[in-house]
Design a protein around this motif. Structure first.
Motif, PDB file in Angstrom:
ATOM      1  N   LEU B  48       0.831  -1.204   0.000  1.00 43.88           N
ATOM      2  CA  LEU B  48       0.000   0.000   0.000  1.00 43.88           C
ATOM      3  C   LEU B  48       0.863   1.250   0.000  1.00 43.88           C
ATOM      4  O   LEU B  48       0.571   2.234  -0.679  1.00 43.88           O
ATOM      5  CB  LEU B  48      -0.909   0.004   1.228  1.00 43.88           C
ATOM      6  N   ASN B  52       1.104   4.436  -2.478  1.00 43.28           N
ATOM      7  CA  ASN B  52       0.984   5.799  -1.962  1.00 43.28           C
ATOM      8  C   ASN B  52       2.109   6.681  -2.463  1.00 43.28           C
ATOM      9  O   ASN B  52       1.890   7.817  -2.877  1.00 43.28           O
ATOM     10  CB  ASN B  52       1.043   5.775  -0.433  1.00 43.28           C
ATOM     11  N   PHE B  70      -5.991  11.330  -2.750  1.00 47.23           N
ATOM     12  CA  PHE B  70      -6.182   9.880  -2.851  1.00 47.23           C
ATOM     13  C   PHE B  70      -5.296   9.145  -1.857  1.00 47.23           C
ATOM     14  O   PHE B  70      -5.721   8.165  -1.239  1.00 47.23           O
ATOM     15  CB  PHE B  70      -5.868   9.402  -4.261  1.00 47.23           C
ATOM     16  N   VAL B  71      -4.057   9.616  -1.710  1.00 47.42           N
ATOM     17  CA  VAL B  71      -3.164   8.987  -0.734  1.00 47.42           C
ATOM     18  C   VAL B  71      -3.760   9.067   0.667  1.00 47.42           C
ATOM     19  O   VAL B  71      -3.723   8.102   1.436  1.00 47.42           O
ATOM     20  CB  VAL B  71      -1.775   9.646  -0.775  1.00 47.42           C
ATOM     21  N   PHE B  72      -4.354  10.212   0.961  1.00 43.36           N
ATOM     22  CA  PHE B  72      -4.997  10.387   2.266  1.00 43.36           C
ATOM     23  C   PHE B  72      -6.112   9.358   2.452  1.00 43.36           C
ATOM     24  O   PHE B  72      -6.222   8.717   3.508  1.00 43.36           O
ATOM     25  CB  PHE B  72      -5.543  11.817   2.328  1.00 43.36           C
ATOM     26  N   PHE B  73      -6.922   9.144   1.405  1.00 44.97           N
ATOM     27  CA  PHE B  73      -8.008   8.166   1.518  1.00 44.97           C
ATOM     28  C   PHE B  73      -7.461   6.753   1.642  1.00 44.97           C
ATOM     29  O   PHE B  73      -8.017   5.924   2.382  1.00 44.97           O
ATOM     30  CB  PHE B  73      -8.945   8.273   0.321  1.00 44.97           C
ATOM     31  N   ILE B  74      -6.372   6.471   0.902  1.00 44.85           N
ATOM     32  CA  ILE B  74      -5.788   5.128   1.010  1.00 44.85           C
ATOM     33  C   ILE B  74      -5.311   4.882   2.435  1.00 44.85           C
ATOM     34  O   ILE B  74      -5.485   3.793   2.991  1.00 44.85           O
ATOM     35  CB  ILE B  74      -4.637   4.960   0.007  1.00 44.85           C
ATOM     36  N   MET B  75      -4.728   5.905   3.047  1.00 44.86           N
ATOM     37  CA  MET B  75      -4.287   5.743   4.438  1.00 44.86           C
ATOM     38  C   MET B  75      -5.460   5.469   5.363  1.00 44.86           C
ATOM     39  O   MET B  75      -5.376   4.631   6.268  1.00 44.86           O
ATOM     40  CB  MET B  75      -3.553   6.999   4.899  1.00 44.86           C
ATOM     41  N   ALA B  76      -6.586   6.158   5.122  1.00 47.93           N
ATOM     42  CA  ALA B  76      -7.762   5.939   5.964  1.00 47.93           C
ATOM     43  C   ALA B  76      -8.270   4.511   5.809  1.00 47.93           C
ATOM     44  O   ALA B  76      -8.553   3.817   6.802  1.00 47.93           O
ATOM     45  CB  ALA B  76      -8.857   6.939   5.594  1.00 47.93           C
ATOM     46  N   VAL B  77      -8.342   4.038   4.565  1.00 43.60           N
ATOM     47  CA  VAL B  77      -8.824   2.679   4.332  1.00 43.60           C
ATOM     48  C   VAL B  77      -7.855   1.660   4.937  1.00 43.60           C
ATOM     49  O   VAL B  77      -8.268   0.652   5.521  1.00 43.60           O
ATOM     50  CB  VAL B  77      -9.016   2.441   2.821  1.00 43.60           C
ATOM     51  N   ALA B  78      -6.539   1.952   4.844  1.00 43.05           N
ATOM     52  CA  ALA B  78      -5.562   1.031   5.416  1.00 43.05           C
ATOM     53  C   ALA B  78      -5.713   0.954   6.926  1.00 43.05           C
ATOM     54  O   ALA B  78      -5.586  -0.128   7.513  1.00 43.05           O
ATOM     55  CB  ALA B  78      -4.155   1.477   5.046  1.00 43.05           C
ATOM     56  N   ALA B  79      -6.019   2.095   7.557  1.00 42.98           N
ATOM     57  CA  ALA B  79      -6.190   2.071   9.013  1.00 42.98           C
ATOM     58  C   ALA B  79      -7.389   1.211   9.397  1.00 42.98           C
ATOM     59  O   ALA B  79      -7.308   0.383  10.326  1.00 42.98           O
ATOM     60  CB  ALA B  79      -6.359   3.503   9.534  1.00 42.98           C
TER      61      ALA B  79
END
Lengths: 167, 109
Positions: B48, B52, B70-79
């Motif tokens: 991931l 990012n 988008f990177v911010f959203f990917i981090m949220a989904v990863a959390a």
């Protein structure tokens, strides 16, 4: 720009150590180091908001979660039996082959360097906040729903049923 | 920081593509070769992060902030994914006293 190559080598090396370290705790610590290196890359890209979020969310929250779970599970008494060497070799060959395919596919791609001075403010909190709360407001709110569902799911999964197997 | 950072002027974008590809492949090797479920999970985090980094690099080079959102959203989904996944791992450990994915082969039949 030697520092870029140094940071890249450091990132790749610590990422390799994540995969090949025997002790899971060492693995987590190397992963934290990898995340700090990636944050360094964000600084070099002038993406300071992402740098802060990466350190706070990844290195701060997610890795602490991993560390707590590893400490809770007491992995010392069951040393994981390694897969057969054939499986490991096949996995490594497959990963290496994929890397070769990626590089071969992008070798003749000419993406060029950054253009002009228009991009200096791209990664600042101000420009990201404008676009996040204007164009991406609905996904931003949906993320809160996702977090709520994840929280409920984690609590449900972690709840101990009385004398029942959970699955 | 009013002017463009040195990296964007001196490092071609291709280098970021290859760097992210290498990081992604290290994650894939980790998923394929390790048996410890937690380390498999960490390899997924590595993959991931490779994505990012590539998104952030393209976003900075092309001066388009949407990539960093988008990177911010990917981090949220990863959390969220980590929270649920670690809960599942703890539950598996509670039931079979191990997190070796080789033991979890009942789903095959």
């Amino acid at each position: 720009m030697n520092f870029w190559y140094f940071l890249t080598a450091l990132t790749l090396l610590s990422a390799l150590m994540v995969v090949f370290a025997k002790n899971p705790i060492h693995s987590v610590l190397y992963l934290v180091f990898t995340f700090f290196c990636i944050s360094g890359h964000y600084v070099l890209l002038n993406a300071q908001f992402l740098m802060a979020v990466n350190i706070i969310v990844y290195a701060g929250a997610i890795m602490v979660l991993f560390l707590f779970v590893i400490m809770m599970l007491d992995l010392r008494k069951n040393v994981p039996e390694s897969k057969s060497n054939l499986t490991k070799l096949a996995g490594a060959v497959l990963g290496g082959t994929l890397l070769v395919v990626f590089i071969a596919a992008t070798r003749h791609m000419n993406l060029g360097n950054g253009s002009g001075a228009i991009g200096a403010q791209t990664g600042m909190v101000e420009s990201l906040g404008m676009i996040l709360y204007k164009d991406y407001l609905l996904p931003f709110e949906l993320v809160s729903v996702l977090f709520f569902v994840a929280m409920v799911g984690a609590v449900m999964l972690g709840k101990r049923e009385a004398g029942e197997r959970n699955f | 920081m009013q002017q463009l950072p040195d990296v964007i002027r001196q490092i071609p974008l291709n280098n970021y593509v290859w760097f992210s590809a290498a990081l992604f492949c290290i994650g894939i090797i980790g998923v394929l070769t390790r048996r410890n479920a937690i380390i498999i999970f960490m390899s997924i985090e590595l993959m991931l992060n490779a994505v990012n980094l590539l998104l952030a690099a393209f976003s900075s080079y092309k001066a388009d902030p949407a990539g960093q959102v988008f990177v911010f959203f990917i981090m949220a989904v990863a959390a969220a994914e980590v929270a649920v996944g670690l809960a599942i791992i703890v539950m598996i450990y509670r039931n079979i006293q191990s997190i070796d994915v080789g033991i979890l082969n009942k789903l095959k039949w």
